[in-house]
Design an enzyme around this catalytic site. Structure first.
Site, PDB file in Angstrom:
ATOM      1  N   HIS A  20       0.834  -1.203   0.000  1.00  0.00           N
ATOM      2  CA  HIS A  20       0.000   0.000   0.000  1.00  0.00           C
ATOM      3  C   HIS A  20       0.870   1.256   0.000  1.00  0.00           C
ATOM      4  O   HIS A  20       1.806   1.365   0.782  1.00  0.00           O
ATOM      5  CB  HIS A  20      -0.921  -0.018   1.218  1.00  0.00           C
ATOM      6  CG  HIS A  20      -1.902   1.093   1.237  1.00  0.00           C
ATOM      7  ND1 HIS A  20      -2.282   1.705   2.400  1.00  0.00           N
ATOM      8  CD2 HIS A  20      -2.589   1.716   0.243  1.00  0.00           C
ATOM      9  CE1 HIS A  20      -3.159   2.663   2.120  1.00  0.00           C
ATOM     10  NE2 HIS A  20      -3.359   2.680   0.815  1.00  0.00           N
ATOM     11  N   ASP A  69       8.044   5.571 -21.157  1.00  0.00           N
ATOM     12  CA  ASP A  69       8.384   5.461 -22.573  1.00  0.00           C
ATOM     13  C   ASP A  69       9.834   4.999 -22.701  1.00  0.00           C
ATOM     14  O   ASP A  69      10.532   4.811 -21.704  1.00  0.00           O
ATOM     15  CB  ASP A  69       8.126   6.785 -23.296  1.00  0.00           C
ATOM     16  CG  ASP A  69       8.901   7.966 -22.726  1.00  0.00           C
ATOM     17  OD1 ASP A  69      10.047   7.781 -22.252  1.00  0.00           O
ATOM     18  OD2 ASP A  69       8.373   9.089 -22.764  1.00  0.00           O
ATOM     19  N   HIS A 120       8.237  17.621 -15.145  1.00  0.00           N
ATOM     20  CA  HIS A 120       8.979  16.424 -15.550  1.00  0.00           C
ATOM     21  C   HIS A 120      10.195  16.199 -14.646  1.00  0.00           C
ATOM     22  O   HIS A 120      10.527  15.050 -14.324  1.00  0.00           O
ATOM     23  CB  HIS A 120       9.404  16.542 -17.016  1.00  0.00           C
ATOM     24  CG  HIS A 120       9.986  15.285 -17.581  1.00  0.00           C
ATOM     25  ND1 HIS A 120       9.299  14.094 -17.619  1.00  0.00           N
ATOM     26  CD2 HIS A 120      11.194  15.037 -18.143  1.00  0.00           C
ATOM     27  CE1 HIS A 120      10.067  13.166 -18.168  1.00  0.00           C
ATOM     28  NE2 HIS A 120      11.217  13.714 -18.498  1.00  0.00           N
ATOM     29  N   TYR A 161       6.749  12.151 -23.082  1.00  0.00           N
ATOM     30  CA  TYR A 161       6.099  12.222 -21.773  1.00  0.00           C
ATOM     31  C   TYR A 161       5.054  11.140 -21.555  1.00  0.00           C
ATOM     32  O   TYR A 161       4.129  11.323 -20.762  1.00  0.00           O
ATOM     33  CB  TYR A 161       5.516  13.620 -21.527  1.00  0.00           C
ATOM     34  CG  TYR A 161       6.561  14.696 -21.634  1.00  0.00           C
ATOM     35  CD1 TYR A 161       7.478  14.893 -20.606  1.00  0.00           C
ATOM     36  CD2 TYR A 161       6.671  15.484 -22.774  1.00  0.00           C
ATOM     37  CE1 TYR A 161       8.470  15.857 -20.706  1.00  0.00           C
ATOM     38  CE2 TYR A 161       7.652  16.454 -22.886  1.00  0.00           C
ATOM     39  CZ  TYR A 161       8.549  16.632 -21.850  1.00  0.00           C
ATOM     40  OH  TYR A 161       9.528  17.584 -21.952  1.00  0.00           O
ATOM     41  N   ALA A 162       5.182  10.007 -22.210  1.00  0.00           N
ATOM     42  CA  ALA A 162       4.272   8.878 -22.005  1.00  0.00           C
ATOM     43  C   ALA A 162       4.773   8.080 -20.806  1.00  0.00           C
ATOM     44  O   ALA A 162       5.367   7.009 -20.939  1.00  0.00           O
ATOM     45  CB  ALA A 162       4.189   8.023 -23.262  1.00  0.00           C
ATOM     46  N   ASN A 163       4.560   8.655 -19.627  1.00  0.00           N
ATOM     47  CA  ASN A 163       5.048   8.094 -18.375  1.00  0.00           C
ATOM     48  C   ASN A 163       3.988   8.281 -17.302  1.00  0.00           C
ATOM     49  O   ASN A 163       3.288   9.292 -17.290  1.00  0.00           O
ATOM     50  CB  ASN A 163       6.317   8.827 -17.908  1.00  0.00           C
ATOM     51  CG  ASN A 163       7.380   8.917 -18.978  1.00  0.00           C
ATOM     52  OD1 ASN A 163       7.846   7.907 -19.485  1.00  0.00           O
ATOM     53  ND2 ASN A 163       7.766  10.137 -19.331  1.00  0.00           N
TER      54      ASN A 163
END
Length: 139
Positions: free
Chosen positions: A20, A28, A106, A128-130
């Protein structure tokens, strides 16, 4: 052999060990991965597997209560952001909870990855595909 969607042993073990409030990052192909964090490298070639495919499989195995996304995605990759937020809405419905979505710079995002249990590198080649997924509990 497992019956569930996720077949990668290293990733399956990692998700099973996340407690938890602990986090798992999906990224990316270009995000720098700190040496101190476990790297689960799924990238085969440009676009394979995609960020969204990987997110879908991981969230079928992991209960998520919070996510962190880089602010820059809003301007630099709105298509992925829209699809990501849609997947999160579907996940909320499936899990029966509200997922907190937080946007950070970022640079801050990269600092947060230092605390991740692991970073899952995809073949995604769009900016920025994170996302950092924080584990909840299903009870």
């Amino acid at each position: 052999m497992k019956k569930t969607m996720l077949l990668n042993a290293q990733l399956s073990r990692c998700i099973a060990s996340v407690g938890h409030t602990e986090s798992l990052t999906i990224c990316d192909a270009g995000l720098p991965i700190p040496l101190s964090v476990e790297r689960i490298d799924l990238a085969l070639t440009a676009g394979v597997p995609s960020f969204l495919q990987t997110l879908n499989v991981v969230t079928n195995e992991m209960y998520v209560e919070r996510v962190v996304i880089a602010e820059e995605i809003k301007e630099k990759n709105p298509e992925i952001l829209t699809a990501l937020l849609t997947q999160l809405q579907q996940l909320e419905s499936h899990q029966g909870n509200q997922i907190q979505v937080e946007f950070v710079s970022h640079e801050t995002f990269k600092k947060f990855t230092l605390e991740s249990k692991a970073i899952v590198r995809t073949g995604e080649c769009s900016p920025y595909a994170n996302v950092i997924l924080y584990s909840g509990v299903p009870f």
